[in-house]
Motif scaffolding. Structure first.
Motif, mmCIF file in Angstrom:
data_model
loop_
_atom_site.group_PDB
_atom_site.id
_atom_site.type_symbol
_atom_site.label_atom_id
_atom_site.label_comp_id
_atom_site.label_asym_id
_atom_site.label_seq_id
_atom_site.Cartn_x
_atom_site.Cartn_y
_atom_site.Cartn_z
ATOM 1 N N UNK A 13 0.628 -1.023 -0.107
ATOM 2 C CA UNK A 13 0.008 0.004 0.131
ATOM 3 C C UNK A 13 1.001 1.290 0.115
ATOM 4 N N UNK A 14 2.081 1.033 -0.665
ATOM 5 C CA UNK A 14 2.920 2.280 -0.688
ATOM 6 C C UNK A 14 2.588 3.507 -1.316
ATOM 7 N N UNK A 15 1.946 3.283 -2.477
ATOM 8 C CA UNK A 15 1.365 4.299 -3.280
ATOM 9 C C UNK A 15 2.396 4.843 -3.819
ATOM 10 N N UNK A 16 2.553 6.400 -4.271
ATOM 11 C CA UNK A 16 3.572 7.084 -4.873
ATOM 12 C C UNK A 16 3.647 8.387 -4.324
ATOM 13 N N UNK A 17 4.943 9.087 -4.640
ATOM 14 C CA UNK A 17 5.124 10.342 -3.926
ATOM 15 C C UNK A 17 4.291 11.438 -4.576
ATOM 16 N N UNK A 18 3.876 12.494 -3.774
ATOM 17 C CA UNK A 18 4.649 12.772 -2.383
ATOM 18 C C UNK A 18 3.914 11.855 -1.303
ATOM 19 N N UNK A 19 4.752 11.194 -0.598
ATOM 20 C CA UNK A 19 4.292 10.276 0.392
ATOM 21 C C UNK A 19 3.588 10.652 1.619
ATOM 22 N N UNK A 21 8.676 7.022 5.510
ATOM 23 C CA UNK A 21 8.803 7.530 6.887
ATOM 24 C C UNK A 21 9.779 8.927 6.711
ATOM 25 N N UNK A 22 9.344 9.630 7.691
ATOM 26 C CA UNK A 22 10.202 10.964 7.746
ATOM 27 C C UNK A 22 10.472 11.446 9.201
ATOM 28 N N UNK A 23 10.209 12.835 9.216
ATOM 29 C CA UNK A 23 10.482 13.352 10.558
ATOM 30 C C UNK A 23 9.185 14.185 10.964
ATOM 31 N N UNK A 24 8.664 14.195 11.992
ATOM 32 C CA UNK A 24 7.362 14.887 12.348
ATOM 33 C C UNK A 24 7.800 16.347 12.556
ATOM 34 N N UNK A 25 6.677 17.325 12.268
ATOM 35 C CA UNK A 25 6.955 18.536 12.322
ATOM 36 C C UNK A 25 6.777 19.129 13.885
ATOM 37 N N UNK A 26 7.609 18.790 14.727
ATOM 38 C CA UNK A 26 7.564 19.386 15.954
ATOM 39 C C UNK A 26 8.671 20.357 16.383
ATOM 40 N N UNK A 27 8.716 21.471 17.057
ATOM 41 C CA UNK A 27 9.885 22.092 17.301
ATOM 42 C C UNK A 27 10.910 21.789 17.982
ATOM 43 N N UNK A 28 10.727 20.555 18.869
ATOM 44 C CA UNK A 28 11.570 20.016 19.690
ATOM 45 C C UNK A 28 12.106 18.711 19.203
ATOM 46 N N UNK A 29 11.847 18.516 18.053
ATOM 47 C CA UNK A 29 12.276 17.242 17.305
ATOM 48 C C UNK A 29 13.878 17.360 17.001
ATOM 49 N N UNK A 72 17.706 3.071 11.971
ATOM 50 C CA UNK A 72 18.041 4.044 10.742
ATOM 51 C C UNK A 72 18.267 5.381 11.517
ATOM 52 N N UNK A 73 19.305 5.920 11.057
ATOM 53 C CA UNK A 73 19.725 7.231 11.525
ATOM 54 C C UNK A 73 19.382 8.449 10.441
ATOM 55 N N UNK A 74 18.898 8.062 9.641
ATOM 56 C CA UNK A 74 19.051 8.699 8.583
ATOM 57 C C UNK A 74 17.370 9.299 8.064
ATOM 58 N N UNK A 75 16.704 9.438 9.224
ATOM 59 C CA UNK A 75 15.275 9.930 8.729
ATOM 60 C C UNK A 75 15.210 11.391 8.489
ATOM 61 N N UNK A 76 14.663 11.836 7.014
ATOM 62 C CA UNK A 76 14.682 13.095 6.605
ATOM 63 C C UNK A 76 13.395 13.215 5.924
ATOM 64 N N UNK A 77 12.961 14.593 5.682
ATOM 65 C CA UNK A 77 11.635 15.155 5.205
ATOM 66 C C UNK A 77 10.468 14.991 6.016
ATOM 67 N N UNK A 78 9.435 15.817 5.619
ATOM 68 C CA UNK A 78 8.395 15.957 6.475
ATOM 69 C C UNK A 78 8.286 17.247 6.932
ATOM 70 N N UNK A 79 6.985 17.878 7.197
ATOM 71 C CA UNK A 79 5.828 17.230 6.313
ATOM 72 C C UNK A 79 6.140 18.044 4.842
ATOM 73 N N UNK A 80 5.378 17.015 3.904
ATOM 74 C CA UNK A 80 5.369 17.650 2.681
ATOM 75 C C UNK A 80 6.307 16.509 1.673
ATOM 76 N N UNK A 99 9.648 10.769 14.826
ATOM 77 C CA UNK A 99 9.337 10.175 13.404
ATOM 78 C C UNK A 99 7.763 10.272 12.960
ATOM 79 N N UNK A 100 7.776 10.172 11.676
ATOM 80 C CA UNK A 100 6.450 10.252 11.041
ATOM 81 C C UNK A 100 6.429 9.126 9.891
ATOM 82 N N UNK A 101 5.392 8.248 10.098
ATOM 83 C CA UNK A 101 5.002 7.274 9.423
ATOM 84 C C UNK A 101 3.684 7.485 8.426
ATOM 85 N N UNK A 102 3.832 7.744 7.183
ATOM 86 C CA UNK A 102 2.789 8.282 6.209
ATOM 87 C C UNK A 102 1.744 7.552 5.973
#
Length: 287
Positions: A50-56, A94-102, A128-136, A171-174
């Motif tokens: 159920x991966x779908x396509x970008x933007x994830x 997966x990416x990074x959630x949008x919180x100031x404290x992250x 994984x230590x390479x989470x990046x992106x998000x939101x969007x 972290x953010x799981x789309x």
């Protein structure tokens, strides 16, 4: 409280026998070397998608690790493979959630068995230590299997995500697109308070699971006391091998020479000669 059950070793072989004048042992899986890695060039089978396509993360996401309330959370999704496979890869949006404290941290991904619609035993885990992106602009991360567990079609399993070090990683799981398979069971577990909740969603989280299709052998005895060994015809490229000394046999095993006749959706070999007393073992092998 983290869901870290005791790890379970994945069995690479299994044997059985028949009540007959000669015993027949069947190896239901392939050799250890084949379980460790699929043969080069062998096509991968999709077991769940159920991966779908970008933007994830266009449809939003669920948070794991640090949340805006200051607590640590796990996030999980139950899935059911459509094909029996030896696991090759997980792909997660997966990416990074949008919180100031992250802050940067280490995400942990666990593949787990299911017990009464809840995560149970860990089959394999990754970090994984390479989470990046998000939101969007979340991306797809690929996790390659080392333990190569067997995932059985129609059986429930779980993928659980968390912060491996309980730090400041958010972290953010789309969420999957609305066209994805419907009604999957999801969970969140508050590791700070110890509470857990399960919810059935119409699409779950964006995930792709692939592996090598793992055919199984079947054996039967006919009314005339011949032995028939059969396996799915869809297992292209596999050959039947046989030995009567499993403990001392070294690869390659003697091959039962193709071509193999077919009946319905199966290939088969019939053994009509009267073998010597003792055990006889069979296995499928993909060169």
């Amino acid at each position: 409280m983290k869901l870290y059950p005791q790890r379970e070793r994945v069995q690479s072989r299994n044997a059985t026998s028949l009540p007959h004048s000669w015993q027949v042992g069947i190896l239901l899986a392939v050799t250890v070397s084949l379980l460790a890695a699929a043969p080069a060039g062998r096509a991968q089978t999709v077991a769940f998608d159920n991966l779908g396509s970008a933007p994830y993360d266009q449809d939003g996401y669920a948070t794991f690790g640090l949340y805006s309330d200051g607590d640590q959370y796990q996030r999980g999704m139950q899935f059911t493979p459509s094909q029996t496979i030896t696991l090759a890869t997980l792909e997660l949006a997966i990416g990074v959630a949008y919180f100031p404290s992250v802050q940067p941290g280490t995400a942990e991904v666990q593949l787990m068995t299911d017990s009464n619609n809840a995560p149970a035993t860990v089959l394999e885990s990754w970090t994984s230590t390479t989470l990046s992106g998000g939101p969007g602009n979340a991306s797809v991360q690929t996790f390659t299997s080392v333990r190569t567990p067997k995932l059985t079609a129609g059986v429930n399993y779980w993928i659980v995500l968390s912060d491996a070090t309980d730090s400041a990683l958010g972290g953010a799981w789309c969420f999957a697109e609305s066209s994805a398979p419907s009604y999957v069971l999801t969970m969140w577990a508050n590791e700070t308070t110890g509470s857990t909740s399960f919810t059935q969603l119409t699409r779950g989280y964006q995930t792709l699971i692939t592996g090598t299709e793992t055919p199984s052998l079947s054996i039967s005895r006919t009314a005339t006391n011949t032995i028939v060994v059969s396996w799915p015809a869809s297992a292209t490229g596999w050959v039947l091998e046989s030995t009567n000394h499993i403990t001392v046999a070294s690869p390659p095993w003697p091959q039962v020479q193709p071509p193999y006749p077919s009946i319905g959706t199966n290939l088969f070999v019939t053994f009509t000669n009267n073998p010597a007393a003792g055990n006889q073992f069979f296995r499928l092998f993909n060169p």
